[in-house]
Write a protein that holds these residues in place. Structure first.
Motif, PDB file in Angstrom:
ATOM      1  N   GLU A   3      88.283  -6.337  -8.559  1.00 46.03           N
ATOM      2  CA  GLU A   3      87.318  -5.091  -8.630  1.00 46.03           C
ATOM      3  C   GLU A   3      86.433  -4.750 -10.006  1.00 46.03           C
ATOM      4  O   GLU A   3      87.264  -4.867 -11.337  1.00 46.03           O
ATOM      5  N   ALA A  30      84.389   6.292  -4.261  1.00 47.13           N
ATOM      6  CA  ALA A  30      83.995   4.732  -4.463  1.00 47.13           C
ATOM      7  C   ALA A  30      84.474   3.815  -3.166  1.00 47.13           C
ATOM      8  O   ALA A  30      85.645   3.873  -2.635  1.00 47.13           O
ATOM      9  N   PRO A  31      83.478   2.616  -3.188  1.00 44.12           N
ATOM     10  CA  PRO A  31      83.828   1.713  -1.991  1.00 44.12           C
ATOM     11  C   PRO A  31      85.048   1.002  -3.023  1.00 44.12           C
ATOM     12  O   PRO A  31      84.934   0.793  -3.514  1.00 44.12           O
ATOM     13  N   ASP A  32      85.371   0.250  -1.339  1.00 51.17           N
ATOM     14  CA  ASP A  32      86.478  -0.826  -2.219  1.00 51.17           C
ATOM     15  C   ASP A  32      85.498  -1.321  -3.296  1.00 51.17           C
ATOM     16  O   ASP A  32      84.271  -2.516  -2.845  1.00 51.17           O
ATOM     17  N   SER A 168      78.089  10.335   0.250  1.00 48.01           N
ATOM     18  CA  SER A 168      77.270   8.592   0.392  1.00 48.01           C
ATOM     19  C   SER A 168      76.139   8.264  -0.292  1.00 48.01           C
ATOM     20  O   SER A 168      75.957   7.110  -0.627  1.00 48.01           O
ATOM     21  N   GLN A 171      78.563   6.852  -2.621  1.00 51.43           N
ATOM     22  CA  GLN A 171      78.505   5.094  -2.307  1.00 51.43           C
ATOM     23  C   GLN A 171      77.248   4.434  -2.611  1.00 51.43           C
ATOM     24  O   GLN A 171      77.347   3.190  -3.108  1.00 51.43           O
ATOM     25  N   ASP A 172      76.323   4.585  -2.148  1.00 53.69           N
ATOM     26  CA  ASP A 172      74.941   3.594  -2.261  1.00 53.69           C
ATOM     27  C   ASP A 172      74.141   3.460  -3.355  1.00 53.69           C
ATOM     28  O   ASP A 172      74.074   2.346  -3.737  1.00 53.69           O
ATOM     29  N   LEU A 175      77.133   0.951  -5.199  1.00 55.07           N
ATOM     30  CA  LEU A 175      76.629  -0.436  -4.229  1.00 55.07           C
ATOM     31  C   LEU A 175      75.599  -1.700  -4.780  1.00 55.07           C
ATOM     32  O   LEU A 175      75.467  -2.134  -5.136  1.00 55.07           O
TER      33      LEU A 175
END
Length: 190
Positions: A3, A30-32, A168, A171-172, A175
């Motif tokens: 992670e 949070a994304p994976d 969203s 999250q972007d 990423l």
């Protein structure tokens, strides 16, 4: 792959801060592959004093520097005060930027976000932060820009982010920060 450890710092001390709530939302959504850890000791950082900036700085400063160094990247959420960043955030970043050229912020991947109740979000505060991070040669995420305006419409009474578009976008942003971290590692290894 392990992670990515993201240290999240809110520039607000206020208990019901929407910027702090934005970081809690980043942690929750949070994304994976991301572990978002929220820094909550901004209030403990003393005013910057070069006389105290020695090999043994104040304990709160040493802890901040250690946590920044150990993080793969930073996520900073700032309010906007008088067209700029809050003094407490600037002060903490001044401590973290030392010693010059060897600071915990040097080449550190950083993503910025901010929220405000106005129609303009935190555009100017984030620009001030971007300018400040030029000195530390930090690796800033440039897109997406997360300027959450009219925050009172995006959080519920308990401080939970309820706006799907903002979730969203957060999250972007994470990423993009992850990509910046991986790119930074590739360049460091080369």
């Amino acid at each position: 792959m392990s992670e990515l450890k993201i240290l999240a710092i809110s520039g607000s001390l206020r208990t019901r801060s929407h910027n702090s709530a934005l970081l809690r939302a980043a942690q929750k959504f949070a994304p994976d592959g991301f572990a978002v850890e929220i820094y909550d000791a901004l209030r403990e950082i003393p005013p910057y004093d070069q006389d105290q900036d020695t090999d043994t700085p104040p304990a709160a400063v040493a802890e901040l520097r250690r946590r920044i160094t150990e993080a793969d990247g930073l996520l900073i959420a700032t309010p906007e005060y008088n067209y700029g960043i809050p003094g407490v955030l600037k002060n903490a970043l001044d401590w973290a930027s030392r010693p010059s050229g060897h600071s915990s912020l040097n080449r550190k991947p950083i993503a910025l976000a901010g929220t405000a109740m106005s129609n303009f979000g935190t555009v100017r505060a984030q620009l001030a932060l971007r300018q400040m991070f030029l000195w530390t040669d930090s690796q800033l995420v440039t897109k997406p820009e997360v300027h959450v305006f009219r925050s009172q419409d995006r959080f519920d009474q308990a401080g939970n982010l309820t706006d799907e578009a903002t979730i969203s976008l957060l999250q972007d942003l994470l990423l993009a920060l992850g990509n910046k971290i991986r790119s930074s590692r590739t360049h460091a290894a080369a």
